[in-house]
Design a protein around this motif. Structure first.
Motif, PDB file in Angstrom:
ATOM      1  N   HIS A 138     133.677  17.585  35.749  1.00 26.74           N
ATOM      2  CA  HIS A 138     132.558  17.046  36.520  1.00 26.74           C
ATOM      3  C   HIS A 138     131.359  17.937  36.224  1.00 26.74           C
ATOM      4  O   HIS A 138     131.482  18.942  35.515  1.00 26.74           O
ATOM      5  CB  HIS A 138     132.845  17.104  38.023  1.00 26.74           C
ATOM      6  N   CYS A 173     127.255  14.406  41.011  1.00 30.54           N
ATOM      7  CA  CYS A 173     128.060  14.714  39.838  1.00 30.54           C
ATOM      8  C   CYS A 173     127.341  14.083  38.651  1.00 30.54           C
ATOM      9  O   CYS A 173     126.923  12.934  38.705  1.00 30.54           O
ATOM     10  CB  CYS A 173     129.462  14.138  39.949  1.00 30.54           C
ATOM     11  N   GLU A 175     128.476  14.302  35.228  1.00 32.65           N
ATOM     12  CA  GLU A 175     129.281  14.172  34.012  1.00 32.65           C
ATOM     13  C   GLU A 175     130.265  13.052  34.308  1.00 32.65           C
ATOM     14  O   GLU A 175     131.029  13.152  35.267  1.00 32.65           O
ATOM     15  CB  GLU A 175     130.021  15.486  33.745  1.00 32.65           C
ATOM     16  N   CYS A 177     133.081  10.900  35.181  1.00 31.87           N
ATOM     17  CA  CYS A 177     134.403  11.427  35.521  1.00 31.87           C
ATOM     18  C   CYS A 177     135.336  10.334  36.023  1.00 31.87           C
ATOM     19  O   CYS A 177     136.308  10.598  36.705  1.00 31.87           O
ATOM     20  CB  CYS A 177     134.271  12.526  36.568  1.00 31.87           C
ATOM     21  N   HIS A 181     132.491   7.818  39.684  1.00 29.84           N
ATOM     22  CA  HIS A 181     131.571   8.899  39.312  1.00 29.84           C
ATOM     23  C   HIS A 181     130.216   8.768  40.020  1.00 29.84           C
ATOM     24  O   HIS A 181     129.649   9.740  40.505  1.00 29.84           O
ATOM     25  CB  HIS A 181     131.384   8.888  37.795  1.00 29.84           C
ATOM     26  N   MET A 184     129.880  10.131  43.660  1.00 29.53           N
ATOM     27  CA  MET A 184     130.340  11.500  43.848  1.00 29.53           C
ATOM     28  C   MET A 184     129.114  12.368  44.110  1.00 29.53           C
ATOM     29  O   MET A 184     128.693  13.164  43.295  1.00 29.53           O
ATOM     30  CB  MET A 184     131.111  11.970  42.604  1.00 29.53           C
TER      31      MET A 184
HETATM   32 CU   LIG Z   1     132.530  13.801  38.934  1.00 29.09          CU
END
Ligand SMILES: [Cu+2]
Ligand code: HEC
Length: 301
Positions: A138, A173, A175, A177, A181, A184
């Motif tokens: 992440h 977040c 990146e 994931c 995602h 997040m």
């Molecule tokens: Cu993430």
């Protein structure tokens, strides 16, 4: 940081202006032609001086400028890698699919506590952040306050954060994931030192005793305790967020919903509707249990 940005911008603009000027000059400044020549005749190409020296000059000039910019960039990067003063608070943030575990570290074990999806820090003080991951990569990002730092399984990355002004900053977040995602997120709350201290003291407490052995708590122990911790009770699950002080948080499900009673019911009744793929399953909890569990959660302040 911003000096570097402006500096490089100004240098780049100058380069464009100078190159364009030279180009225009070369295009339009015609040399005198001998009076006898007509355009049909071939012309002799000749230049005064040594034309190759112009190329050398250009090469040397651009090398010097680029080298200077490189060194300047490295100096700036080294400068911002370390906080202006030694942080007195260290927060360990662990990325999970798809929420953030937040643990306040201390040399004194009695001062350590865990919360989720909300990071509180005192204003005007650098705070060290240790970044870990429980599953995949992440990336931790509070756009208004810091750059991005990845959380990598099996590795601890470090960064630091400093808020000059009190307020709530959104984090995300950054990146990819997995499925959720985009959901997040987290909140970073910067507060005056005294307020932060009283928040910290509150978070250190175990859950209040008054709700012990209520029907809601019993249902919670049966259905939820395998995955969630409520300090001071038997609930010690580590799969999902620590719920000891759930009611002090302003969002649930990693910044996805406001933490209000209707949303909370909706989340518990069907988390897969709110966050499809989320690691909290749909529990098929009946209406009565839902109401009781929810009243129990309301005591977790
Ligand atoms: Cu993430
Ligand atoms: C199989 C494990 C599991 C069980 C069982 C479970 N949860 Fe969860 N719970 C999770 C996970 C994982 C999350 C984080 C989901 C996310 O945000 O993606 C979560 C999130 C939550 C949140 C939001 C917390 C926050 O700060 O964002 C609440 C509230 C919650 N669960 C309540 C309950 C209740 C009440 C029960 C029992 C009826 C329950 N959970 C059962 C795993 C579980």
């Amino acid at each position: 940081m911003s000096t570097l940005t402006w500096g490089v911008l100004i240098i780049s603009v100058l380069v464009v202006i100078i190159t364009t000027a030279i180009l225009l000059f070369a295009t339009f400044a015609r040399r005198e032609r001998p009076p006898s020549s007509t355009s049909k005749e071939r012309q002799l190409v000749s230049r005064a001086g040594n034309p190759v020296s112009v190329i050398y000059a250009g090469l040397i000039l651009s090398t010097v400028v680029l080298f200077g910019v490189t060194i300047w960039t490295m100096m700036t990067l080294a400068d911002i890698a370390a906080p202006p003063s030694k942080p007195s608070i260290t927060v360990e943030v662990t990325g999970h699919q798809w929420w953030w575990e937040v643990r306040y570290l201390s040399d004194d074990p009695s001062q350590i506590f865990t919360t989720a999806n909300e990071i509180h820090i005192p204003v005007g003080e650098p705070v060290a952040i240790k970044l870990r991951s429980a599953d995949v990569i992440h990336s931790f990002w509070v756009p208004a306050l810091s750059g991005k730092t990845d959380t990598i399984p099996g590795q601890t990355n470090t960064t630091w954060i400093l808020a000059d002004r009190a307020g709530t900053y959104r984090g995300q977040c950054t990146e990819y994931c997995g499925l959720q995602h985009a959901h997040m997120g987290f909140e970073l709350v910067a507060m005056p030192k005294e307020k932060f201290e009283s928040w910290r003291k509150d978070q250190l407490r175990s859950a209040s005793e008054k709700s012990l052995a209520s029907p809601g708590q019993r249902a919670f122990m049966q259905k939820c305790a395998v995955c969630h911790t409520v300090r001071g009770t038997r609930a010690g699950g580590r799969v999902g967020p620590d719920l000891t002080h759930l009611m002090t948080r302003s969002t649930i499900a990693a910044g996805t919903l406001p933490n209000r009673i209707g949303y909370l019911s909706g989340w518990i009744a069907d988390p897969q509707h709110v966050k499809p793929g989320s690691k909290m399953p749909r529990l098929d909890i009946n209406g009565q249990d839902l109401a009781q569990v929810r009243s129990y959660l309301e005591t977790l302040n």
